[in-house]
Design an enzyme around this catalytic site. Structure first.
Site, PDB file in Angstrom:
ATOM      1  N   ASP A   1     -10.149  -9.420   8.109  1.00 52.72           N
ATOM      2  CA  ASP A   1     -11.516  -9.093   8.036  1.00 52.72           C
ATOM      3  C   ASP A   1     -12.123 -10.609   7.782  1.00 52.72           C
ATOM      4  OD1 ASP A   1     -11.553  -6.507   7.858  1.00 52.72           O
ATOM      5  OD2 ASP A   1     -12.382  -6.231   5.754  1.00 52.72           O
TER       6      ASP A   1
ATOM      7  N   TYR B   1       0.717  -1.072   0.025  1.00 51.80           N
ATOM      8  CA  TYR B   1       0.087   0.066   0.039  1.00 51.80           C
ATOM      9  C   TYR B   1       0.898   1.262   0.137  1.00 51.80           C
ATOM     10  CZ  TYR B   1      -3.903  -2.969   1.275  1.00 51.80           C
ATOM     11  OH  TYR B   1      -4.869  -4.134   1.033  1.00 51.80           O
TER      12      TYR B   1
ATOM     13  N   ASP C   1      -2.437 -18.094   1.580  1.00 50.09           N
ATOM     14  CA  ASP C   1      -3.508 -18.592   1.033  1.00 50.09           C
ATOM     15  C   ASP C   1      -4.125 -19.924   1.821  1.00 50.09           C
ATOM     16  OD1 ASP C   1      -1.215 -19.633   0.178  1.00 50.09           O
ATOM     17  OD2 ASP C   1      -1.920 -20.244  -1.891  1.00 50.09           O
TER      18      ASP C   1
ATOM     19  N   LYS D   1       3.574 -15.297   1.295  1.00 55.44           N
ATOM     20  CA  LYS D   1       3.517 -16.068   0.115  1.00 55.44           C
ATOM     21  C   LYS D   1       5.213 -16.234  -0.226  1.00 55.44           C
ATOM     22  CE  LYS D   1       0.499 -16.870  -2.418  1.00 55.44           C
ATOM     23  NZ  LYS D   1      -0.077 -18.223  -3.002  1.00 55.44           N
TER      24      LYS D   1
ATOM     25  N   ASP E   1      -4.893  -7.260   5.586  1.00 53.12           N
ATOM     26  CA  ASP E   1      -6.188  -6.616   5.591  1.00 53.12           C
ATOM     27  C   ASP E   1      -7.280  -7.629   5.241  1.00 53.12           C
ATOM     28  OD1 ASP E   1      -8.065  -4.760   4.637  1.00 53.12           O
ATOM     29  OD2 ASP E   1      -6.948  -3.894   2.957  1.00 53.12           O
TER      30      ASP E   1
END
Ligand code: NAD
Length: 368
Positions: A253, A142, A225, A192, A249
């Site tokens: 959630d 970001y 993942d 990852k 992020d």
């Protein structure tokens, strides 16, 4: 010794309504547990813009840097939607996070027994769940450069860059290990590393910090993942999860929603320790200013009250009192009291924002 200091920024919409209930809880601790705070209150967001023409004044920013912890309600609302980007209410919150350098974002996913039926997952998967996701908040994709949308030949190309320095990874890793020591002593780091160099470095640095400084904490690594799958399959296998800004992020959630309503979710954002050893800290509910229900006594104050419980635990080393407050919330829910966002089951009793706050204070009294 002087009392610990707390800056309260109720903000906009339901912010002041839910914060009024937190004030009752703070007063209770002062009166009944001799745990007194020097509380000051100020403006942030749209209300600060209305009064000062800016969503956060330099004076309020300076106060936030000095206090032991900041507790924020929520900012924003339709009235401010057309303001220039530079003075939008959210800019006040972003300035606080940036200038306090709050790199470690703590999002608990905790399932209160009485709400286990409220989750979209099976009851036995979520009942008793208590995990913590730590998201790196000030770096990563970001913020990384280069970024932008450029023209290459006949087409546009969107670019963002995932970038992490060793020290950025090390400090959030330390934050995770410290936290794990106060909980179940277990950290799972997610990245990852199979496809991203930044993931390889992330894994290496987390392992190095562990081996050198926190060998007593159990550490595992998981691809993000696979982590998402495991979080929905059997979330109780985790204690603390530490991950980068982007994966955090998404995963925070996902984990938060395992447990039900937005009105139940607290958060903390922590920075480096100050001279007194306490971390720079901002505590706030995950929800926004909920303009659709503001001023109607419908807001659930529990997310904001649980944010104060996090402050007790992580800023003021009052873990037992934090547990007392969480148990008081659990007791009230077990009695069937519900604000409008949690209605739906049979036999529950609808209550207003203030009635929920009063019931939690009464449950605190009963805990003595
Ligand atoms: P929101 O979180 O304010 O509301 C989403 C939905 O959840 C609404 O239906 C609302 O009524 C409900 N809800 C939220 N909190 C609740 C509570 N405590 N009790 C009961 N119901 C609750 O998100 P939104 O509607 O997307 O945004 C509204 C405003 O809030 C916007 O201006 C947005 O920019 C701002 N916002 C601020 C923050 C923050 O201050 N941290 C976070 C998100 C959104």
């Amino acid at each position: 010794m002087s009392n610990p200091s707390l800056l309260i920024l109720p903000g906009d919409g339901i912010g002041p309504e839910v914060m009024a209930e937190v004030r009752k809880v703070i007063d209770w601790y002062g009166a009944k547990r001799d745990l007194k705070f020097d509380v000051s209150e100020d403006l942030v967001g749209g209300c600060a813009y209305d009064k000062h023409g800016t969503p956060l004044t330099d004076e309020t920013m300076a106060k936030a840097q000095e206090v032991d912890a900041v507790l924020l309600g929520a900012v924003g609302g339709p009235k401010y939607d057309n303001l220039d980007f530079s003075v939008k209410p959210e800019r006040g919150l972003l300035r606080l996070r940036k200038e306090m350098d709050l790199f470690s974002n703590l999002r608990p996913a905790q399932c209160f027994d009485a709400l286990a039926d409220f989750s979209s997952l099976k009851k036995d998967v979520v009942a008793g769940l208590d995990i913590m996701i730590i998201r790196e908040l000030t770096s990563g994709v970001y913020f990384g450069e280069p970024r932008g949308i450029i023209k290459e030949g006949n087409e546009r190309v969107g670019i963002n860059t995932q970038r992490y320095t060793e020290s950025e990874i090390a400090r959030v890793a330390r934050s995770a290990f410290e936290l794990a020591r106060k909980r179940g002593n277990k950290v799972c780091s997610m990245e990852k590393a199979n496809v991203m160099e930044s993931g390889i470095l992330w894994r290496d640095v987390v392992q190095e910090i562990h081996d050198a400084e926190y060998p007593d904490v159990e550490l595992s690594h998981m691809y993000a993942d696979a982590g998402a799958m495991q979080l929905t399959r059997w979330p109780k296998q985790f204690d603390v999860i530490v991950t980068d800004n982007l994966f955090g992020d998404l995963l925070s959630d996902l984990a938060a929603m395992l447990t039900g309503s937005l009105g139940m979710l607290p958060s903390a954002s922590l920075g480096l320790p100050m001279a007194n050893g306490r971390p720079k800290a901002l505590y706030e509910p995950v929800h926004g200013s909920a303009p659709d229900i503001a001023g109607q006594g419908k807001a659930n104050p529990i997310a904001c009250i649980l944010s104060f419980a996090m402050a007790l635990r992580y800023s003021f080393d009052e873990g037992e009192e934090a547990t007392r407050l969480e148990e008081a919330v659990n007791a009230v829910l077990a009695k069937g009291l519900r604000t409008a966002d949690l209605l739906g089951e049979e036999g529950v009793q609808p209550v207003s924002t203030a009635e929920m706050g009063d019931a939690i204070v009464a449950a605190l009294d009963e805990s003595l």
